[in-house]
Design a protein around this motif. Structure first.
Motif, PDB file in Angstrom:
ATOM      1  N   PHE A   6       0.852  -1.193   0.000  1.00 17.09           N
ATOM      2  CA  PHE A   6       0.000   0.000   0.000  1.00 17.09           C
ATOM      3  C   PHE A   6       0.887   1.242   0.000  1.00 17.09           C
ATOM      4  O   PHE A   6       0.939   2.011   0.957  1.00 17.09           O
ATOM      5  CB  PHE A   6      -0.901  -0.053   1.235  1.00 17.09           C
ATOM      6  CG  PHE A   6      -2.075   0.899   1.221  1.00 17.09           C
ATOM      7  CD1 PHE A   6      -2.953   0.968   0.152  1.00 17.09           C
ATOM      8  CD2 PHE A   6      -2.326   1.705   2.326  1.00 17.09           C
ATOM      9  CE1 PHE A   6      -4.040   1.839   0.159  1.00 17.09           C
ATOM     10  CE2 PHE A   6      -3.410   2.570   2.350  1.00 17.09           C
ATOM     11  CZ  PHE A   6      -4.261   2.636   1.256  1.00 17.09           C
ATOM     12  N   ASN A 106      -4.009   2.732  10.239  1.00 12.15           N
ATOM     13  CA  ASN A 106      -4.131   3.794   9.242  1.00 12.15           C
ATOM     14  C   ASN A 106      -5.267   4.716   9.672  1.00 12.15           C
ATOM     15  O   ASN A 106      -6.308   4.253  10.148  1.00 12.15           O
ATOM     16  CB  ASN A 106      -4.443   3.174   7.874  1.00 12.15           C
ATOM     17  CG  ASN A 106      -4.366   4.178   6.762  1.00 12.15           C
ATOM     18  OD1 ASN A 106      -3.356   4.857   6.597  1.00 12.15           O
ATOM     19  ND2 ASN A 106      -5.423   4.294   5.992  1.00 12.15           N
ATOM     20  N   GLY A 144      -3.663   8.990   5.875  1.00  9.11           N
ATOM     21  CA  GLY A 144      -4.107   9.195   4.500  1.00  9.11           C
ATOM     22  C   GLY A 144      -5.326  10.106   4.485  1.00  9.11           C
ATOM     23  O   GLY A 144      -5.641  10.750   5.491  1.00  9.11           O
ATOM     24  N   SER A 165      -1.551   7.882   1.722  1.00  5.70           N
ATOM     25  CA  SER A 165      -2.511   7.139   0.900  1.00  5.70           C
ATOM     26  C   SER A 165      -3.713   8.010   0.597  1.00  5.70           C
ATOM     27  O   SER A 165      -3.949   9.026   1.264  1.00  5.70           O
ATOM     28  CB  SER A 165      -2.968   5.857   1.609  1.00  5.70           C
ATOM     29  OG  SER A 165      -3.694   6.169   2.774  1.00  5.70           O
ATOM     30  N   MET A 189       2.106   6.634  -3.072  1.00  4.65           N
ATOM     31  CA  MET A 189       1.025   6.592  -2.083  1.00  4.65           C
ATOM     32  C   MET A 189       0.163   5.347  -2.294  1.00  4.65           C
ATOM     33  O   MET A 189       0.034   4.844  -3.412  1.00  4.65           O
ATOM     34  CB  MET A 189       0.125   7.830  -2.232  1.00  4.65           C
ATOM     35  CG  MET A 189       0.819   9.124  -1.870  1.00  4.65           C
ATOM     36  SD  MET A 189      -0.182  10.574  -2.316  1.00  4.65           S
ATOM     37  CE  MET A 189      -1.520  10.482  -1.123  1.00  4.65           C
ATOM     38  N   GLY A 190      -0.435   4.874  -1.207  1.00  7.90           N
ATOM     39  CA  GLY A 190      -1.421   3.815  -1.323  1.00  7.90           C
ATOM     40  C   GLY A 190      -2.672   4.361  -2.012  1.00  7.90           C
ATOM     41  O   GLY A 190      -3.034   5.525  -1.806  1.00  7.90           O
TER      42      GLY A 190
END
Ligand code: SF4
Ligand code: SF4
Length: 375
Positions: A6, A106, A144, A165, A189-190
């Motif tokens: 990711f 995350n 993210g 992300s 980036m994811g």
């Protein structure tokens, strides 16, 4: 199940994520659904403060034994941007309490949808200060953002370099955000795709014409493959509401590699099908905006494109009724607000008769009013 790195988070996520926005029934159902996801190899569970009782249900699952499997999955939650760090800090702690965890792997800012949201995260004394403090304190591992915003807002958020992300809309039937997927890939980036089956076209209940066009595959499968054959994309949200709702994606999650010739032929057939729109096809360039009446012209005409070319009438009605009822999550007014002012006309490279097409779209798609899923 396959797994993908990711982006710079270095998390190896399953290509499908359990999106927990539909855990609306009970904590026992949530527990059974999460257990089923883990047993199938899904290793990422995604929720949000705003998804009703979803965080609470996941917390109940943790207390009921899921905590023993904590090493088997990554957990994401999301909180909207706030004006000040103190509020964000409080909300992060509240989410951790509700989830009954000490940290989330995350954390996404939920819905950088408008230029004002972008300014809130850019503000060095704003909410990101609390998010970054939570990272230092070990409450959050990676940061993210999710977005339903314009391409310009998404690219602006990517360029802040605050995020590892992005969680965004991108599907076969809606490729406008492709430059954001590309920029995210360039920044390592994811990339997490929001609701590919539902927002991607209600592909779990496809109309007969769409089924025929996708044969011998299902529309759901073709969209999954369109996305997962693209290595810039890492994981797709699968919003199972109960343990029975995983089946349809299983063919796609066992596939890796580029599109096969048969899959390419189906996508080419879908591309050609837009030809039935003749000279009335909106090419989704977005050059017509802004409209002084705040009509979301490209989105209205995208729904019209799909309703006519693919008989995706139900999807068109479902999305059209969201206009004027979902705020910045689905911005813009309905097509019947067009005053024929003509401002948009010289900007359209396809020389479309936009007011006529908007009236036609409204007539085709206007039904009852709608709300977001989790309301
Ligand atoms: S003609 Fe209609 S759609 Fe075009 S800018 Fe004017 S109000 Fe908006
Ligand atoms: S300018 Fe024309 S082709 Fe482009 S999005 Fe607007 S209506 Fe569609």
């Amino acid at each position: 199940m396959h797994y993908r790195r990711f982006g710079k988070t270095e998390m190896e996520l399953s290509v499908f994520t359990l999106g927990a926005m539909r855990f609306l029934e009970s904590d026992t159902n949530a527990i059974a659904t999460i257990e089923k996801a883990l047993d199938l190899g899904i290793n990422h569970i995604e929720t949000a403060k705003g998804y009703g009782k979803s965080e609470v249900f996941i917390g109940a699952a943790m207390a009921a034994g899921l905590a023993r499997r904590r090493e088997e999955f990554y957990l994401t939650t999301k909180i909207p941007p706030t004006e000040d760090p103190a509020t964000m800090a409080q909300l992060i702690d509240q989410s951790l309490r509700r989830l009954q965890v000490d940290f989330v792997d995350n954390f996404d800012i939920h819905g950088i949808n408008t230029p004002a949201h972008l300014e809130m995260v850019r503000n060095p004394d704003g909410c990101m200060k609390a998010v970054q403090a939570a990272v230092v304190q070990g409450k959050i591992r990676h940061v993210g953002f999710s977005t339903h915003g314009s391409l310009a807002v998404i690219l602006g958020a990517i360029e802040t370099d605050l995020f590892a992300s992005v969680n965004l809309h991108y599907y076969y039937f809606n490729q406008h955000n492709e430059p954001a997927v590309q920029r995210a890939a360039e920044k390592d980036m994811g990339v997490f795709i929001i609701s590919p089956s539902d927002k991607g076209g209600m592909l779990y209940t496809p109309p007969p014409l769409l089924q025929d066009l996708c044969a011998p595959f299902s529309p759901l499968y073709i969209n999954d493959r369109f996305l997962l054959s693209d290595l810039r994309v890492h994981t797709l949200s699968l919003g199972a509401a109960n343990p029975q709702e995983f089946g349809d994606h299983r063919v796609a999650w066992d596939m890796v590699g580029p599109l096969t010739p048969e899959e390419q032929a189906v996508l080419a057939r879908l591309d050609r099908q837009y030809g039935v729109l003749g000279g009335d096809r909106c090419s989704q360039c977005f050059a017509c905006l802004p409209c002084p009446e705040q009509i979301n012209i490209p989105e209205v005409l995208r729904l019209r494109n799909m309703a006519i070319a693919f008989e995706m009438q139900s999807f068109g009605e479902y999305r059209y009724k969201m206009f004027e009822h979902a705020g910045h999550w689905f911005p813009g007014r309905k097509a019947n607000h067009c005053t024929d002012c003509g401002d948009c006309l010289p900007r359209c490279p396809e020389v479309l008769e936009i007011p006529r097409l908007l009236r036609d779209a409204h007539q085709r798609l206007h039904t009852v009013e709608g709300k977001r899923l989790w309301e």
